[in-house]
Scaffold this active site. Structure first.
Site, short mmCIF file in Angstrom:
data_model
loop_
_atom_site.label_atom_id
_atom_site.label_comp_id
_atom_site.label_asym_id
_atom_site.label_seq_id
_atom_site.Cartn_x
_atom_site.Cartn_y
_atom_site.Cartn_z
N ALA A 66 103.38 46.59 10.03
CA ALA A 66 104.35 46.19 9.01
C ALA A 66 105.31 47.37 8.84
CB ALA A 66 103.62 45.88 7.71
N GLY A 111 99.83 45.55 10.94
CA GLY A 111 100.36 44.19 10.93
C GLY A 111 100.61 43.65 12.33
N1 DAK Z 1 107.25 50.90 10.33
C1 DAK Z 1 108.54 51.34 10.39
N2 DAK Z 1 109.01 52.10 11.40
C2 DAK Z 1 108.17 52.42 12.39
C3 DAK Z 1 106.81 51.99 12.39
C4 DAK Z 1 106.36 51.18 11.30
N3 DAK Z 1 105.12 50.69 11.24
N4 DAK Z 1 106.21 52.48 13.50
C5 DAK Z 1 107.16 53.18 14.15
N5 DAK Z 1 108.34 53.15 13.50
C6 DAK Z 1 109.58 53.78 13.86
C7 DAK Z 1 109.53 55.29 13.64
O1 DAK Z 1 109.81 55.59 12.30
C8 DAK Z 1 110.61 55.75 14.58
O2 DAK Z 1 111.87 55.53 13.98
P1 DAK Z 1 113.05 56.63 14.09
O3 DAK Z 1 112.50 57.87 13.52
O4 DAK Z 1 113.33 56.73 15.57
O5 DAK Z 1 114.17 56.01 13.29
C9 DAK Z 1 110.50 54.81 15.77
O6 DAK Z 1 109.80 53.65 15.26
C10 DAK Z 1 109.70 55.38 16.93
O7 DAK Z 1 108.44 55.82 16.41
P2 DAK Z 1 107.84 57.27 16.71
O8 DAK Z 1 108.95 58.27 16.89
O9 DAK Z 1 106.83 57.55 15.65
O10 DAK Z 1 107.15 57.02 18.13
P3 DAK Z 1 105.87 57.78 18.73
O11 DAK Z 1 105.79 57.36 20.14
O12 DAK Z 1 105.93 59.26 18.41
O13 DAK Z 1 104.62 57.19 17.93
C11 DAK Z 1 103.28 55.43 16.94
C12 DAK Z 1 104.27 55.82 18.09
C13 DAK Z 1 103.07 53.91 17.02
C14 DAK Z 1 101.93 56.11 17.19
C15 DAK Z 1 103.87 55.86 15.59
O14 DAK Z 1 105.21 55.35 15.49
C16 DAK Z 1 103.09 55.35 14.41
O15 DAK Z 1 102.03 55.88 14.07
N6 DAK Z 1 103.63 54.34 13.73
C17 DAK Z 1 103.05 53.80 12.54
C18 DAK Z 1 101.88 52.94 12.91
C19 DAK Z 1 101.21 52.39 11.66
O16 DAK Z 1 100.71 53.13 10.83
N7 DAK Z 1 101.21 51.06 11.57
C20 DAK Z 1 100.60 50.36 10.46
C21 DAK Z 1 101.64 50.08 9.46
S1 DAK Z 1 100.88 49.52 7.95
C22 DAK Z 1 100.00 44.50 2.96
C23 DAK Z 1 100.86 43.99 3.84
C24 DAK Z 1 100.82 44.41 5.12
C25 DAK Z 1 99.97 45.38 5.53
C26 DAK Z 1 99.11 45.90 4.63
C27 DAK Z 1 99.10 45.47 3.35
N8 DAK Z 1 100.06 44.06 1.60
C28 DAK Z 1 101.33 43.99 1.01
C29 DAK Z 1 98.85 43.87 0.89
C30 DAK Z 1 100.06 45.91 6.83
C31 DAK Z 1 100.31 47.24 6.92
C32 DAK Z 1 100.68 47.88 8.15
O17 DAK Z 1 100.85 47.31 9.18
#
Ligand code: DAK
Length: 260
Positions: A66, A111
């Protein structure tokens, strides 16, 4: 319909729903979630579409979660609304009357993993990385992940994945039953298309009812599940597909199903 954050195409009876925000690793913001719901309904209603493939644009990510940038300042009420939008998108895919295959071509985190789990099954690139990092962000999976992962791999494995927030590779995901097949990265779409083609030629009505029975098996006691199966099985005999399939068998020719 035109989509801002998706590429939606139909080719030879197969619908493609591609998340298209590669600069943000295809992260799901509210607008994208709403579009997934619309596109899912559109593909579901289109009789020419027999199978749907969900994937991510670019070479790096299926969906990296997300959209954290959108979520970070949400209030509790806005968080609940965001979660609901996510549920609507995921449920649309899960309840489609045709098979939905996730082609996981890279990161499927949070997500993004939940989106893949809402599909009927997952084929993954050998470069894919999957996991639930939500607890590292102070939240927990909110698009159905706690429910769908637990049903697929059991309570203990789901808890381990969610409590640790660790990322696993495609092979590990395969070994615990989250992924149906791991495919060399550059062959992912070829393999998924071959699988979709195999499914596409089978009777759409039988597949649709089988999907309903299988999905409901999770919430029904055996007695009700068998009753539903018997009712749906009977319904197959009211279709042209059943007549065609069995006549073709008797005539030793290949069936041509029309989904009626
Ligand atoms: N959201 C927004 N932007 C994201 C993103 C994300 N989840 N993941 C990556 N990006 C963006 C980065 O900010 C970066 O943007 P710029 O800085 O270039 O503008 C670009 O994508 C490239 O990312 P990285 O530079 O970080 O790329 P790397 O290769 O270094 O790293 C990575 C790749 C996938 C390991 C890293 O980007 C990462 O850790 N991303 C976050 C992964 C994450 O934590 N995903 C889970 C998100 S939380 C709920 C509703 C929904 C949910 C929960 C509760 N309720 C309302 C109850 C669900 C939650 C989630 O999914």
């Amino acid at each position: 319909m035109e989509y801002k954050n998706l590429i939606v195409e139909i080719k030879d009876g197969i619908g493609f729903l591609k998340i298209n925000r590669p600069k943000a690793l295809n992260a799901l913001n509210s607008e994208t979630l709403a579009e997934i719901g619309h596109a899912g309904n559109e593909l579901n209603a289109n009789k020419n579409v027999r199978v749907v493939i969900v994937t991510g644009e670019g070479d790096k990510a299926f969906v990296a979660g997300a959209d954290i940038m959108e979520m970070k300042d949400l209030t509790a009420l806005e968080g609940a609304a965001f979660s609901q939008r996510g549920h609507e998108a995921m449920n649309t895919l899960e309840n489609m009357e045709k098979p939905v295959i996730a082609a996981v071509n890279g990161f499927a985190l949070g997500g993004g993993f939940e989106l893949a789990l809402a599909c009927d099954f997952i084929y993954a690139s050998d470069k894919a990385k999957l996991g639930f990092p939500e607890t590292t962000l102070g939240i927990h999976p909110g698009f159905g992940g706690t429910q769908r992962a637990a049903k697929l791999v059991g309570l203990a494995k789901a808890k381990e994945l969610i409590f640790t927030g660790k990322t696993i590779n495609a092979q590990e995901a395969y070994e615990i039953g989250l992924v149906n097949k791991v495919v060399p990265h550059d062959q992912l779409m070829t393999e998924v298309l071959a699988l979709a083609e195999k499914i596409r030629t089978n009777g759409p009505f039988g597949i649709r009812l089988a999907k309903e029975c299988i999905n409901k098996s999770l919430s029904l006691a055996n007695k009700e599940g068998f009753a539903l199966e018997a009712k749906d099985f009977g319904m197959c005999f009211a279709t042209k597909d059943q007549k065609e399939g069995m006549t073709a068998f008797a005539e030793r020719r290949k069936s041509t199903f029309i989904g009626e």
